[in-house]
Design an enzyme around this catalytic site. Structure first.
Site, PDB file in Angstrom:
ATOM      1  N   ASP A  89      40.548  34.876  40.386  1.00 44.82           N
ATOM      2  CA  ASP A  89      41.958  34.809  40.034  1.00 44.82           C
ATOM      3  C   ASP A  89      42.033  35.089  38.528  1.00 44.82           C
ATOM      4  OD1 ASP A  89      44.670  34.549  40.023  1.00 44.82           O
ATOM      5  OD2 ASP A  89      44.731  32.676  41.125  1.00 44.82           O
TER       6      ASP A  89
HETATM    7  C1  BGC Z   1      47.831  33.718  40.594  1.00 41.80           C
HETATM    8  C2  BGC Z   1      47.465  34.713  41.675  1.00 41.80           C
HETATM    9  C3  BGC Z   1      47.982  36.070  41.303  1.00 41.80           C
HETATM   10  C4  BGC Z   1      47.375  36.458  39.958  1.00 41.80           C
HETATM   11  C5  BGC Z   1      47.733  37.849  39.487  1.00 41.80           C
HETATM   12  C6  BGC Z   1      47.446  34.203  39.216  1.00 41.80           C
HETATM   13  O1  BGC Z   1      47.983  33.408  38.217  1.00 41.80           O
HETATM   14  O2  BGC Z   1      47.222  32.486  40.883  1.00 41.80           O
HETATM   15  O3  BGC Z   1      47.970  34.275  42.914  1.00 41.80           O
HETATM   16  O4  BGC Z   1      47.690  36.996  42.301  1.00 41.80           O
HETATM   17  O5  BGC Z   1      47.824  35.533  38.989  1.00 41.80           O
HETATM   18  O6  BGC Z   1      49.008  37.919  38.990  1.00 41.80           O
END
Ligand code: BGC
Length: 733
Positions: A262
């Site tokens: 993530d």
């Molecule tokens: C979130 C993800 C997301 C990623 C990209 C993160 O902060 O937890 O679910 O896909 O950002 O934007």
């Protein structure tokens, strides 16, 4: 000789995909390999970003939403780097791209996987036009805590419902050529106190019974990628959890999906307190086979150094790069890296119709004293539209909307304007505490025959890092409801929110309650149709609605305890003054409330009524070695006046076993259309494998888990909701 034969035959068996990847990998430098493991957000300055792409130091880029820009950057990757490996462009496409569908929790409430698959197909068709080939969804984190803001992004509290909806979304995206990314692996939703990113403690058997099945289902549906979660589970942040990422994902499940971190979840190992510095974080992540680093730069900065020091083997890098190349190969990017630059088509009639249908099916009728549907044929019916969510083009879209344009939203007010209505919002936004407008709404209410109060939460109150410690209606909405109810006029409360809210008092005050979540672009027409009877509500709760925040976590598939709640429990005000200690014990409940929720899982009313016949059971003639199977069927009669959908649910309860089993477990469901006065038979297959669960033993300081089905007595229901008020059939294995 035999070794040679073996080698030749294993080569011969290699697929074209493997041969392609082997060949490419054999020609890549270490730097190029590390580049493929890097995912970049385009917020970098153009020169920096472009230089990185030209040097082959970027494998994926995200958050670009323009075909021309995608092609421009893609040309740098394909035409200017030594090996011409294309980029894969990703985006948080969560519940629609431009056309916005209900938030995933609302999608869960439809209990209609075909509809959700269609929504995902249409979403992919929109997104691909802008060059997006990789969506960071579905989120399949089973969630028991409505305080957690991301409860909005998943399909609710049940593993079977979540698995079904997650798999449908994967199929929908990927059938159109956009890779799905099933997230967040794993246990993210169990954050202590419902506070995002917080620590989770999940016993292995619970992890496997409840939280992992939706990931497995999404992978079985073909999901091309998986995203690590931010949280630390049992002391291990997921990006550095070899048990999850290697033992389970690679060995047990044999998955070859790409595992991406993530956003900076690898470098987060430093603040987590696991790693002293980012170099150590890179080491822990690569050892746990986190394959692509989203925005963390720990791989680009430290992997080469770690290899030079002999701490990481190049073969570890190779297996990660293989996954990246595989995803690109399967998307066809090596053959067709570019995207047509035609004017994209968004908000097509087909997409808007699907968005409206999904919004209609996601609305749950929680209470109706008969006021709904509104009799709009009545020549003088005077409707007051009020509340802070009646005309909010942006807010009705919900969380995680980057591309859906609010100007395309159709609000309830806009559609109701075709009738004889008055409009007084009372409050201008959901957190509004300024009560000046309430008096005006009350004055208008006094002249109306019925009040439609659009209450709830703005979009920004749910989603990532938007957790609430109090899940009442925010702002002065509760006071507004008091004032509206005091007029004596019937109030229909429509709730647009990202989570279940604790609305017990308002439910008592209202004549009817329709829970709509955030319904997306077409929420207005969908709600108009339901409120006026042109569509019949069919949504059912995908998550338990608590009465008060202190009951959380509250979910239907809980265990009974050795001291189940007795009825009626002795609540706080009924305890005699000076009561001796002994008289209040022996039962599991709170002093302020019994254990019952405000609304149970699987619950939802219709404008019609359904009668369930008794359940019939037959043993299926399964072939030997395949276990036992049962066919369960039940006739459901629509005894009311409206043709309608009903969601029939199959629940089981294992009465005794090696370990304690939940009070109820959903094993299947079917949404069936039944015309008024007619009956339909629903049939479910239940196998002994579906009755199995993860067992655990602790002996000699070692813990072992295994999946098994106990020989035991089971109760089985086909029921309209998780209370299972129909008569169960008994089954013995
Ligand atoms: C979130 C993800 C997301 C990623 C990209 C993160 O902060 O937890 O679910 O896909 O950002 O934007």
């Amino acid at each position: 000789m035999s070794l040679c034969v073996l080698l030749v035959s294993s080569c011969a068996k290699k697929s074209a995909e493997d041969r392609f990847i082997d060949d490419l990998l054999s020609r890549m430098t270490l730097e190029e390999k590390i580049g493929q493991m890097n995912q970049l957000d385009p917020s970098y300055e153009s020169e920096v970003k472009e230089a990185l792409i030209r040097e082959g130091r970027v494998g994926s880029i995200f958050n670009i939403v323009d075909a021309k820009e995608v092609n421009r950057l893609q040309r740098m990757a394909v035409e200017e780097t030594r090996l011409g490996i294309p980029l894969v462009v990703a985006r948080d496409v969560i519940h629609g791209y431009h056309t916005i569908y209900p938030i995933p929790l609302g999608q869960g409430a439809t209990w209609n996987p075909e509809l959700i698959e269609q929504a995902a197909q249409l979403t992919a068709r929109e997104a691909i036009q802008d060059g997006i080939r990789w969506a960071f969804s579905p989120m399949v984190d089973v969630a028991h805590d409505p305080r957690w803001g991301r409860v909005a992004e998943g399909y609710g509290e049940d593993p079977v419902l979540t698995s079904t909806m997650g798999a449908a979304t994967v199929r929908g995206y990927q059938s159109q050529g956009m890779a799905a990314c099933v997230k967040h692996f794993a246990g993210y939703s169990v954050s202590e106190g419902g506070r995002d990113y917080n620590t989770t403690w999940i016993p292995e058997v619970q992890l496997r019974d409840i939280y992992l099945p939706p990931f497995k289902a999404a992978l079985d549906a073909g999901a091309m990628s998986v995203m690590c979660s931010f949280n630390n589970m049992n002391g291990f942040p997921s990006s550095a959890n070899p048990h999850l990422n290697i033992d389970i994902l690679r060995h047990e499940w044999q998955s070859d999906a790409l595992l991406v971190s993530d956003w900076g979840s690898g470098s987060d190992l430093v603040p987590h307190g696991m790693c002293a510095d980012k170099k150590d974080a890179a080491l822990r992540c690569i050892n746990a086979r986190m394959e692509m680093d989203m925005e963390g730069n720990i791989y680009t900065d430290y992997l080469a150094e770690l290899i030079a020091e002999g701490k990481v083997k190049e073969s570890q890098i190779d297996e990660c790069v293989r996954s990246v190349l595989r995803l690109k190969y399967r998307l066809g990017l090596f053959d067709n890296p570019y995207v047509p630059e035609d004017e994209p088509t968004f908000y097509s009639d087909e997409a808007l119709a699907a968005a409206q249908q999904t919004a209609e099916e996601s609305a749950i009728l929680l209470k109706n004293d008969g006021i709904l549907p509104l009799n709009i044929q009545h020549p003088t019916l005077n409707i007051l539209i009020t509340g802070p969510l009646a005309d909010q083009k942006k807010e009705q879209l919900g969380t995680w909307v980057f591309d859906g344009q609010p100007e395309h939203s159709v609000t309830p007010l806009e559609v109701f304007r075709s009738l004889n209505i008055s409009y007084e919002p009372g409050l201008t936004y959901s957190r509004d505490k300024n009560k000046a407008g309430i008096a005006k709404a009350v004055a208008a209410a006094k002249k109306a025959d019925v009040i439609l109060f659009f209450a709830g939460e703005e979009a920004i109150l749910s989603g990532e890092a938007r957790c609430r410690a109090d899940i009442n209606l925010p702002g002065a909405q509760a006071e507004m409801m008091d004032a509206l109810a005091a007029t004596g006029k019937p109030v229909v409360m429509i709730v647009m929110a990202g989570r279940p809210l604790t609305i017990g008092k308002q439910v008592e005050q209202a004549a009817a309650v329709l829970y709509a979540f955030h319904g997306g672009t077409m929420a207005g027409p969908a709600l108009f149709n339901i409120l006026t009877g042109q569509a019949v509500p069919s949504g059912k709760t995908p998550i338990t609605f608590p009465k008060m925040v202190g009951q959380i976590p509250l979910y239907y598939n809980r265990h009974n305890t050795g001291r189940p709640s007795y009825d009626p429990p002795m609540l706080i005000d009924s305890i005699p003054i000076g009561c001796p200690q002994f008289s209040i014990g022996q039962s599991s409940y709170w002093l302020e409330t019994p254990t019952e929720p405000l609304f149970p899982f699987g619950f939802g009313l219709s404008y019609t009524t359904f009668e369930y016949g008794s359940t019939r059971i037959d043993t299926l003639p399964f072939r030997e070695g395949q276990g036992v199977g049962y066919s369960l069927s039940c006739s459901i009669t629509n005894t009311g006046k409206y043709d309608a959908y009903e969601v029939a649910q199959l629940y089981t309860h294992q009465k005794s076993g090696y370990m304690v089993r939940p009070l109820k477990e959903l094993k299947g469901f079917e949404k069936v259309y039944i015309p008024a006065g007619e009956s339909r038979t629903v049939t479910f297959t239940l196998t002994d494998e579906q009755l199995g669960y993860w067992h655990e033993s602790h002996h000699d300081f070692a813990s072992k888990v295994w999946f098994e089905t106990d020989s035991a007595d089971y109760e089985v229901w086909i029921a309209p909701d998780s209370r299972c008020q129909t008569t169960p059939v008994q089954l013995t294995l």
